[in-house]
Design a protein around this motif. Structure first.
Motif, PDB file in Angstrom:
ATOM      1  N   ARG A  52      14.327   7.486 -21.537  1.00  0.00           N
ATOM      2  CA  ARG A  52      13.962   6.862 -22.839  1.00  0.00           C
ATOM      3  C   ARG A  52      12.358   7.224 -22.909  1.00  0.00           C
ATOM      4  O   ARG A  52      11.789   7.037 -22.064  1.00  0.00           O
ATOM      5  CB  ARG A  52      14.236   5.513 -22.982  1.00  0.00           C
ATOM      6  N   PRO A  53      12.097   7.322 -24.185  1.00  0.00           N
ATOM      7  CA  PRO A  53      10.485   7.721 -24.651  1.00  0.00           C
ATOM      8  C   PRO A  53       9.751   6.227 -23.995  1.00  0.00           C
ATOM      9  O   PRO A  53      10.310   5.059 -24.176  1.00  0.00           O
ATOM     10  CB  PRO A  53      10.386   7.715 -26.004  1.00  0.00           C
ATOM     11  N   THR A  71      18.527  11.824  -6.312  1.00  0.00           N
ATOM     12  CA  THR A  71      17.303  11.681  -5.161  1.00  0.00           C
ATOM     13  C   THR A  71      16.340  10.462  -5.922  1.00  0.00           C
ATOM     14  O   THR A  71      16.238  10.355  -6.962  1.00  0.00           O
ATOM     15  CB  THR A  71      16.274  12.963  -5.204  1.00  0.00           C
ATOM     16  N   ILE A  72      16.031   9.733  -4.776  1.00  0.00           N
ATOM     17  CA  ILE A  72      15.015   8.789  -5.290  1.00  0.00           C
ATOM     18  C   ILE A  72      13.543   9.441  -4.696  1.00  0.00           C
ATOM     19  O   ILE A  72      13.519   9.696  -3.585  1.00  0.00           O
ATOM     20  CB  ILE A  72      15.379   7.505  -4.613  1.00  0.00           C
ATOM     21  N   PHE A 101      10.572   3.604 -17.168  1.00  0.00           N
ATOM     22  CA  PHE A 101      10.373   4.700 -16.218  1.00  0.00           C
ATOM     23  C   PHE A 101      11.018   4.610 -14.752  1.00  0.00           C
ATOM     24  O   PHE A 101      11.542   5.355 -14.382  1.00  0.00           O
ATOM     25  CB  PHE A 101       8.850   4.623 -16.018  1.00  0.00           C
ATOM     26  N   TYR A 102      10.911   3.504 -14.351  1.00  0.00           N
ATOM     27  CA  TYR A 102      11.716   2.832 -12.980  1.00  0.00           C
ATOM     28  C   TYR A 102      13.170   3.040 -13.344  1.00  0.00           C
ATOM     29  O   TYR A 102      13.821   3.283 -12.227  1.00  0.00           O
ATOM     30  CB  TYR A 102      10.987   1.863 -12.254  1.00  0.00           C
ATOM     31  N   GLU A 103      13.604   2.429 -14.296  1.00  0.00           N
ATOM     32  CA  GLU A 103      15.080   2.062 -14.441  1.00  0.00           C
ATOM     33  C   GLU A 103      15.771   3.586 -14.711  1.00  0.00           C
ATOM     34  O   GLU A 103      16.981   3.585 -14.236  1.00  0.00           O
ATOM     35  CB  GLU A 103      15.262   1.396 -15.530  1.00  0.00           C
ATOM     36  N   ASP A 104      15.245   4.224 -15.580  1.00  0.00           N
ATOM     37  CA  ASP A 104      16.078   5.345 -15.816  1.00  0.00           C
ATOM     38  C   ASP A 104      16.252   6.312 -14.924  1.00  0.00           C
ATOM     39  O   ASP A 104      15.467   6.685 -14.061  1.00  0.00           O
ATOM     40  CB  ASP A 104      15.295   6.178 -17.174  1.00  0.00           C
ATOM     41  N   TYR A 138      19.555  18.418 -11.565  1.00  0.00           N
ATOM     42  CA  TYR A 138      19.690  17.313 -10.809  1.00  0.00           C
ATOM     43  C   TYR A 138      18.968  16.010 -11.169  1.00  0.00           C
ATOM     44  O   TYR A 138      18.180  16.346 -12.093  1.00  0.00           O
ATOM     45  CB  TYR A 138      18.916  17.784  -9.173  1.00  0.00           C
ATOM     46  N   LYS A 139      19.228  14.917 -10.653  1.00  0.00           N
ATOM     47  CA  LYS A 139      18.948  13.811 -11.215  1.00  0.00           C
ATOM     48  C   LYS A 139      17.731  13.058 -10.184  1.00  0.00           C
ATOM     49  O   LYS A 139      18.063  13.176  -8.916  1.00  0.00           O
ATOM     50  CB  LYS A 139      19.982  13.003 -11.694  1.00  0.00           C
ATOM     51  N   ALA A 140      16.856  12.231 -10.715  1.00  0.00           N
ATOM     52  CA  ALA A 140      15.913  11.734  -9.826  1.00  0.00           C
ATOM     53  C   ALA A 140      15.706  10.163 -10.536  1.00  0.00           C
ATOM     54  O   ALA A 140      15.741  10.034 -11.776  1.00  0.00           O
ATOM     55  CB  ALA A 140      14.597  12.328  -9.799  1.00  0.00           C
TER      56      ALA A 140
END
Lengths: 326, 82
Positions: A221-222, A178-179, A199-202, A293-295
């Protein structure tokens, strides 16, 4: 006459649109995490749109109907079975007294909304029937359902029609990726430019502890905060600030590691920097995210957020029109 | 012999033992019955037992300890007498 809970499921609770106006006192709105799906289920039954429903998270309940009733189930793809017979989602179903309703495991999505014609008739608490479990407020005795509970049902609308179903175009297609659109702020300036980019890339994975209070995301990533001497009243971790309000949907990143998006049962404030807020339209999508799930988070402007909200409201209006004339 | 799939009804993390120091609930080769717990699924801060729901011999785990699982995923295979 009522619905009797045989097995409660994993986390089934009574919810409506929520309890607005008390967050400043520390009482969150609660209410259905997927407001759109809850509204669809009520519209199908010609209920008041704010009628209380059962939010069934991940593992559905087993319910014995002790009276005839009409129900509709929207949201997560958890196929219902009446006395063992598979029934359709997004459709007005007829259940006779003595029949049992069960659910299959979710093939997609996390929360199914079971609406009953006439609504779940629990008492109002501060203007809402929604359950706020941390505060033991509202719903059925202020808690999730347990085996043996009996839920009263209100008077159905005479125009409710068995077999009426929702046109396909209005059913949200729930994917495993999901975006989530966010408005950056209030404290995103505390992150380094590198951290904001990451934050936006991962791609972020929903943690297994995600619930109505908040969703924790892992596997990114941290992120570093810009070093500073903590101001008086702020904790020593770089992700700390002097306590501030937390909007519903706000994103905090304790120790710069795993972002948490607060949802409808969240605390109203605290000492973590909130680096952005998921737009209200996309909060429904979070409610349907299963663990694993991924976002990805995508920054947008306030104007774009308002347009997204307007489009969602227009879609709901089209559902109202379609179901009114059928 | 027929083989039956034990599936997870829940998404979350699958554990084969009640605590990190404990022995596994069940091992490959064990006899199990309807009420035998073969693992736990952790989700939403709760641990739910996963039971064999069938009588037979546990022949294989299809998921490693502490791995993420999704609803409908096969966790283990059990051989039953026909």
């Amino acid at each position: 006459m009522s619905i009797k809970v045989i097995k409660p499921g994993l986390a089934t609770s009574v919810q409506d649109k929520g309890r607005e106006g008390y967050y400043h006192l520390g009482i969150p709105p609660s209410g259905a995490m997927d407001q759109y799906a809850m509204t669809l289920a009520n519209l199908l039954l010609k209920n008041d749109e704010n009628a209380a429903v059962l939010e069934c998270a991940l593992l559905g309940p087993e319910l014995l109907f002790q009276q005839d009733a009409m129900v509709a189930i929207c949201g997560a793809r958890m196929v219902p079975k009446i006395d063992g017979q598979i029934m359709p989602l997004d459709t007005v179903l007829d259940i006779k007294a003595g029949q049992t309703l069960r659910f299959n495991y979710p093939t997609s999505g996390a929360r199914a909304y079971l609406a009953v014609a006439g609504g779940i008739d629990v008492p109002m608490a501060l203007g809402s029937r929604s359950t706020y479990t941390l505060g033991s407020l509202g719903g059925h005795e202020g808690r999730r359902l347990i085996a043996g509970d009996e839920l009263p049902i209100g008077q159905p609308n005479a125009h409710c029609q068995v077999g009426q179903s929702l046109p396909e175009e209005f059913i949200t297609n729930i994917g495993k990726e999901t975006i989530l659109r966010i408005i950056p702020g209030m404290y995103i300036h505390r992150l380094t430019d590198d951290a904001v980019e990451r934050f936006y890339e991962d791609s972020w994975t929903v943690g297994s502890e995600a619930d109505r209070i908040g969703y924790r995301f892992k596997d990114g990533r941290p992120m570093d905060f810009i070093p500073r001497k903590p101001p008086f009243g702020a904790g020593s971790d770089p992700s700390n600030i002097v306590d501030a309000c937390y909007p519903i949907g706000s994103i905090q990143i304790p120790a710069g590691k795993e972002p948490i998006v607060l949802h409808r049962d969240a605390v109203s404030g605290g000492g973590y920097a909130t680096i952005g807020t998921v737009i209200s339209t996309d909060m429904d999508l979070i409610g349907q995210m299963q663990p694993n799930y991924k976002a990805q988070f995508k920054p947008i402007s306030m104007a774009e957020a308002l347009t997204a909200r307007k489009l969602k409201q227009e879609k709901l209006q089209r559902v109202r029109e379609r179901l009114k004339h059928s | 012999m027929a083989s039956i799939e034990i599936i997870s009804p829940l998404p979350g993390i699958f554990y084969r033992r009640p605590s990190p120091e404990s022995d596994a609930f069940a091992n490959e080769g064990d006899q199990v019955d309807n009420n035998s717990v073969i693992g736990l699924i952790e989700v939403m801060k709760q641990f739910s037992d996963l039971t064999a729901d069938t009588k037979g011999k546990l022949i294989r785990f299809c998921v490693e300890d502490s791995e993420p699982v999704e609803p409908g995923q096969v966790i283990a295979l059990i051989d039953v007498e026909e």
